[in-house]
Design a protein around this motif. Structure first.
Motif, PDB file in Angstrom:
ATOM      1  N   ALA A 182      -3.154 -34.627   1.857  1.00  0.00           N
ATOM      2  CA  ALA A 182      -3.371 -35.260   0.556  1.00  0.00           C
ATOM      3  C   ALA A 182      -2.073 -35.126  -0.224  1.00  0.00           C
ATOM      4  O   ALA A 182      -1.885 -34.171  -0.975  1.00  0.00           O
ATOM      5  CB  ALA A 182      -4.526 -34.596  -0.186  1.00  0.00           C
ATOM      6  N   ARG A 216      -0.811 -36.235  -2.832  1.00  0.00           N
ATOM      7  CA  ARG A 216      -0.868 -36.039  -4.279  1.00  0.00           C
ATOM      8  C   ARG A 216      -1.150 -34.584  -4.654  1.00  0.00           C
ATOM      9  O   ARG A 216      -0.862 -34.163  -5.781  1.00  0.00           O
ATOM     10  CB  ARG A 216      -1.935 -36.948  -4.884  1.00  0.00           C
ATOM     11  CG  ARG A 216      -1.614 -38.434  -4.797  1.00  0.00           C
ATOM     12  CD  ARG A 216      -2.692 -39.256  -5.493  1.00  0.00           C
ATOM     13  NE  ARG A 216      -2.378 -40.692  -5.444  1.00  0.00           N
ATOM     14  CZ  ARG A 216      -3.158 -41.639  -5.973  1.00  0.00           C
ATOM     15  NH1 ARG A 216      -4.277 -41.297  -6.597  1.00  0.00           N
ATOM     16  NH2 ARG A 216      -2.806 -42.909  -5.886  1.00  0.00           N
ATOM     17  N   ASP A 217      -1.728 -33.823  -3.727  1.00  0.00           N
ATOM     18  CA  ASP A 217      -2.077 -32.422  -4.001  1.00  0.00           C
ATOM     19  C   ASP A 217      -1.058 -31.451  -3.409  1.00  0.00           C
ATOM     20  O   ASP A 217      -1.353 -30.269  -3.254  1.00  0.00           O
ATOM     21  CB  ASP A 217      -3.467 -32.113  -3.438  1.00  0.00           C
ATOM     22  CG  ASP A 217      -4.563 -32.911  -4.130  1.00  0.00           C
ATOM     23  OD1 ASP A 217      -4.386 -33.236  -5.315  1.00  0.00           O
ATOM     24  OD2 ASP A 217      -5.582 -33.204  -3.474  1.00  0.00           O
ATOM     25  N   GLN A 276       0.061 -27.317  -4.506  1.00  0.00           N
ATOM     26  CA  GLN A 276      -0.862 -26.836  -5.535  1.00  0.00           C
ATOM     27  C   GLN A 276      -1.038 -25.320  -5.389  1.00  0.00           C
ATOM     28  O   GLN A 276      -1.261 -24.821  -4.292  1.00  0.00           O
ATOM     29  CB  GLN A 276      -2.218 -27.518  -5.399  1.00  0.00           C
ATOM     30  CG  GLN A 276      -2.210 -29.002  -5.722  1.00  0.00           C
ATOM     31  CD  GLN A 276      -1.937 -29.263  -7.184  1.00  0.00           C
ATOM     32  OE1 GLN A 276      -2.418 -28.555  -8.066  1.00  0.00           O
ATOM     33  NE2 GLN A 276      -1.120 -30.279  -7.463  1.00  0.00           N
ATOM     34  N   SER A 311      -6.336 -22.079  -6.516  1.00  0.00           N
ATOM     35  CA  SER A 311      -7.243 -22.499  -7.591  1.00  0.00           C
ATOM     36  C   SER A 311      -8.659 -22.520  -7.034  1.00  0.00           C
ATOM     37  O   SER A 311      -8.895 -22.192  -5.862  1.00  0.00           O
ATOM     38  CB  SER A 311      -6.845 -23.882  -8.121  1.00  0.00           C
ATOM     39  OG  SER A 311      -6.956 -24.858  -7.095  1.00  0.00           O
ATOM     40  N   HIS A 315      -8.673 -25.116  -4.259  1.00  0.00           N
ATOM     41  CA  HIS A 315      -7.923 -24.688  -3.076  1.00  0.00           C
ATOM     42  C   HIS A 315      -7.616 -23.195  -3.223  1.00  0.00           C
ATOM     43  O   HIS A 315      -6.666 -22.810  -3.905  1.00  0.00           O
ATOM     44  CB  HIS A 315      -6.616 -25.490  -2.939  1.00  0.00           C
ATOM     45  CG  HIS A 315      -6.810 -26.975  -2.857  1.00  0.00           C
ATOM     46  ND1 HIS A 315      -7.232 -27.614  -1.704  1.00  0.00           N
ATOM     47  CD2 HIS A 315      -6.658 -27.955  -3.795  1.00  0.00           C
ATOM     48  CE1 HIS A 315      -7.310 -28.916  -1.914  1.00  0.00           C
ATOM     49  NE2 HIS A 315      -6.967 -29.152  -3.180  1.00  0.00           N
ATOM     50  N   THR A 331      -2.092 -25.256  -1.536  1.00  0.00           N
ATOM     51  CA  THR A 331      -1.821 -26.308  -0.556  1.00  0.00           C
ATOM     52  C   THR A 331      -0.357 -26.257  -0.133  1.00  0.00           C
ATOM     53  O   THR A 331       0.481 -25.645  -0.800  1.00  0.00           O
ATOM     54  CB  THR A 331      -2.135 -27.696  -1.141  1.00  0.00           C
ATOM     55  OG1 THR A 331      -1.287 -27.926  -2.280  1.00  0.00           O
ATOM     56  CG2 THR A 331      -3.585 -27.795  -1.574  1.00  0.00           C
ATOM     57  N   GLY A 362      -0.047 -31.322   1.168  1.00  0.00           N
ATOM     58  CA  GLY A 362      -1.313 -31.282   0.459  1.00  0.00           C
ATOM     59  C   GLY A 362      -2.457 -30.729   1.280  1.00  0.00           C
ATOM     60  O   GLY A 362      -3.618 -30.828   0.879  1.00  0.00           O
ATOM     61  N   ASP A 400      -4.953 -27.978   2.782  1.00  0.00           N
ATOM     62  CA  ASP A 400      -5.553 -26.765   2.231  1.00  0.00           C
ATOM     63  C   ASP A 400      -5.180 -25.560   3.100  1.00  0.00           C
ATOM     64  O   ASP A 400      -5.531 -25.504   4.289  1.00  0.00           O
ATOM     65  CB  ASP A 400      -7.077 -26.923   2.162  1.00  0.00           C
ATOM     66  CG  ASP A 400      -7.754 -25.746   1.498  1.00  0.00           C
ATOM     67  OD1 ASP A 400      -7.542 -25.538   0.289  1.00  0.00           O
ATOM     68  OD2 ASP A 400      -8.490 -25.028   2.205  1.00  0.00           O
TER      69      ASP A 400
END
Length: 284
Positions: free
Chosen positions: A53, A55-56, A59, A62, A65, A69, A73, A75
């Protein structure tokens, strides 16, 4: 003895039994968690290991996730869970290879005559002159990098240690009183080995296998980190460490959580192995 005395004796004996330590219980629970991750990873992993992903990307940890990530993106938590089977397979297979070779050499030295005992001892001393990881690197240089080669290399590098321990264990059992009594009774050497020596050697060998899995996982992960084992983007803990080192200053979670799994797995298997050792009185 009255019924009250019998009950009191049973109560005292039950109270005298050592309760499992908290560390042993936690180690057992973690091993159960690893078993679930191997057998049914989709049950505890919310994403697939290669579900990207963009866009992720990057990251931090959280609620969505837990372990953050990576650069694509993906996980990290899901990749760690899906990579458990690969990492444990490498560790268990390497341990089986090393233990099998160690058992062969140890049996030749421990059950053979003085000449074989001396020869195997000298071979082990020569092999011990090389650090285990250096010996594994030598094997990879000769046969090329890859997860299969890394597994074989780790197994070969751990064999001398197993051989020395097994050789000493068999030598001690061979000179014990019950084996001498069996000889006096006229039992054949094959019967003595089959009925007396091998059964008493199986328990410490099982303990060695438990303790060795953690060491094998660490060594295999080190080789993957150096780019000599499993290669990114494979969801293997060492390969994940290797992929995350480029982003260690900006995305620390990419290396911290796979490394934490390696550490926890090593601690858990070591704690369980030592617990087994203490319950049987230790390996002679």
């Amino acid at each position: 003895m009255s019924e009250l005395e019998v009950r009191s004796t049973v109560t005292v004996e039950a109270a005298a039994r050592p309760l499992p330590r908290v560390g042993t219980v936690l180690a057992g629970l973690f091993v159960v968690f690893l078993a679930v991750a191997v057998i049914w990873p989709g049950l505890i992993a919310p994403y697939g290991p290669d579900a990207i992903a963009p866009r992720d990307a990057f990251q931090p940890p959280s609620a969505a996730h837990w372990f953050g990530t990576d650069e694509s993106g993906r996980d990290i938590y899901s990749r760690v869970i899906w990579g458990t089977a690969t990492s444990l397979l490498i560790g268990v297979t390497a341990t089986a290879i090393g233990l099998s070779l160690g058992l062969l050499l140890g049996a030749i030295g421990g059950l053979g005559g003085r000449a074989l005992d001396f020869a195997v001892g000298r071979v082990n001393e020569v092999l011990f002159a090389f650090p285990g990881l250096l010996l594994a690197l030598l094997v990879i240089v000769l046969y090329g990098p890859g997860p299969v080669t890394a597994t074989i290399a780790v197994g070969l590098s751990t064999a001398p240690g197993y051989a020395r321990i097994i050789q000493g264990e068999l030598r001690g059992i061979r000179s014990s009183g019950f084996v001498e009594a069996a000889r006096v009774l006229g039992h054949s050497p094959s019967r003595i080995i089959r009925r007396h020596i091998l059964p008493n050697a199986l328990a410490p060998i099982a303990v060695l296998a438990t303790l060795g899995v953690g060491q094998a996982i660490v060594w295999a992960s080190a080789l993957s980190y150096l780019g000599l084992g499993a290669q990114p983007p494979a969801p293997e803990w060492g390969a994940m460490l290797s992929a995350g080192r480029t982003y260690i200053t900006t995305a620390w979670w990419m290396t911290v959580f796979p490394g934490l799994m390696i550490v926890l797995t090593t601690i858990a298997t070591t704690v369980l192995g030592r617990a087994i050792t203490s319950r049987r009185g230790g390996v002679r």
